[in-house]
Design a protein around this motif. Structure first.
Motif, PDB file in Angstrom:
ATOM      1  N   ALA A  21      72.476  52.048  45.504  1.00 40.41           N
ATOM      2  CA  ALA A  21      72.066  52.196  47.095  1.00 40.41           C
ATOM      3  C   ALA A  21      72.278  53.735  47.227  1.00 40.41           C
ATOM      4  N   ALA A  22      73.095  54.614  46.843  1.00 41.33           N
ATOM      5  CA  ALA A  22      73.208  55.930  47.129  1.00 41.33           C
ATOM      6  C   ALA A  22      71.808  56.744  46.685  1.00 41.33           C
ATOM      7  N   THR A  23      71.192  56.225  45.452  1.00 41.60           N
ATOM      8  CA  THR A  23      70.199  57.091  44.973  1.00 41.60           C
ATOM      9  C   THR A  23      69.260  56.350  45.848  1.00 41.60           C
ATOM     10  N   ILE A  94      82.449  62.187  53.574  1.00 44.59           N
ATOM     11  CA  ILE A  94      82.146  61.220  54.545  1.00 44.59           C
ATOM     12  C   ILE A  94      82.512  59.851  54.069  1.00 44.59           C
ATOM     13  N   GLY A  95      83.186  59.125  55.178  1.00 46.20           N
ATOM     14  CA  GLY A  95      83.577  57.811  54.990  1.00 46.20           C
ATOM     15  C   GLY A  95      82.543  57.005  55.394  1.00 46.20           C
ATOM     16  N   ALA A 205      75.964  57.272  54.782  1.00 55.93           N
ATOM     17  CA  ALA A 205      76.831  58.453  54.316  1.00 55.93           C
ATOM     18  C   ALA A 205      76.090  59.327  53.638  1.00 55.93           C
ATOM     19  N   VAL A 206      75.537  59.067  52.485  1.00 51.21           N
ATOM     20  CA  VAL A 206      74.523  59.773  51.805  1.00 51.21           C
ATOM     21  C   VAL A 206      73.598  60.858  52.942  1.00 51.21           C
ATOM     22  N   LYS A 207      72.842  60.279  53.761  1.00 47.55           N
ATOM     23  CA  LYS A 207      72.096  60.782  54.515  1.00 47.55           C
ATOM     24  C   LYS A 207      72.932  61.912  55.431  1.00 47.55           C
ATOM     25  N   GLN A 208      74.037  61.304  56.000  1.00 49.47           N
ATOM     26  CA  GLN A 208      74.816  62.267  56.841  1.00 49.47           C
ATOM     27  C   GLN A 208      75.546  63.519  55.702  1.00 49.47           C
TER      28      GLN A 208
END
Length: 269
Positions: A21-23, A94-95, A205-208
């Motif tokens: 999901a993060a990738t 980031i949470g 969270a990744v985008k932020q």
């Protein structure tokens, strides 16, 4: 840019779901380094589990300088150890609950978080209140164990769908937030099925994290998130004395924990 994504439970298969999901969310110049805590519970369901997940989380976060991380994400919807992590780290942390709630607020007036167990619902309500969204956000529990999401023989995904349907009807929710990192792989499927925005906290969270790094921002180091005062820690927690923990390096037994490293430029499809 390199983002350290920490799964604060000890289930490696969940880390793989989180890493994917993060990738998918990351920009093409962002490398995702997904790690699994080496100590603590296999899943985080309630306050007791959360307390014992924090030491392992902090040990992984302490490696951020050694692995060249520009930011870190705590991939548990309880925002496990978030304040302690921000005090320890020199990079943005980031949470995924805070990230998901703040992102959803841009696109919906009323929304519902659908989480796993009833025992997790009240802690999330407390977080929603902390983040200033109590008037706009409801929290529901589908009453499913976290690890059942990975079991094809369970009815966990059906129960999740049933709870989403209730949220749309009874809460008049305009968007749904998935209240567990282990649900991240269902985001696109649920959006198509229900026809409303469905938000995954890992992606948010990744985008932020990318945004903060690109703006040259990090966590304030005065007041609440000031670097921990170095003092003796006794007994089993001796290794968590701030000066010792901040010197954590990546070698030897840490290799398995740091096994999932995905660079967007070589894995994009």
């Amino acid at each position: 840019m390199r983002i350290l994504v920490i799964n604060p439970n000890t289930t490696q298969s969940m880390t793989a779901t989180i890493a994917d999901a993060a990738t998918r969310a990351a920009g093409h110049d962002t490398e995702i380094l997904a790690v699994t805590s080496s100590m603590g519970p296999v899943s985080i369901e309630g306050y007791y589990d959360e307390a014992f997940a924090v030491p392992g989380l902090l040990m992984e976060l302490a490696k951020a300088p050694a692995v060249g991380a520009d930011a870190a994400v705590i991939a548990c919807f309880d925002d496990t150890g978030l304040d302690a992590a921000r005090a320890l780290a020199d990079v943005p942390v980031i949470g995924i609950c805070e990230a998901a709630v703040s992102a959803t607020a841009f696109i919906a007036q009323k929304f519902t978080i659908v989480t796993t167990m009833e025992r997790s619902r009240l802690p999330l309500e407390h977080l929603v209140h902390r983040y200033g969204m109590s008037a706009r956000c409801n929290v529901r529990a589908a009453d499913i164990p976290v690890l059942s999401l990975e079991d094809p023989a369970s009815n966990a995904r059906d129960r999740l769908r049933q709870e989403i349907a209730l949220a749309l009807k009874q809460d008049r929710a305009e968007a749904i937030v998935l209240g567990c990192a282990g649900m991240a792989d269902l985001t696109a499927e649920l959006r198509a099925e229900f026809g409303v925005p469905v938000i995954d906290g890992v992606a948010a969270a990744v985008k932020q994290a990318e945004s903060l790094v690109s703006m040259g921002l990090s966590t304030a180091k005065r007041g609440a998130y000031a670097t921990p005062i170095n003092k003796p820690y006794r007994g089993l927690l001796e290794a968590f004395q701030p000066e010792r923990l901040s010197g954590t390096s990546v070698d030897g037994g840490d290799r398995e924990v740091l096994a999932i490293s995905i660079h967007k430029t070589t894995n994009a499809s």
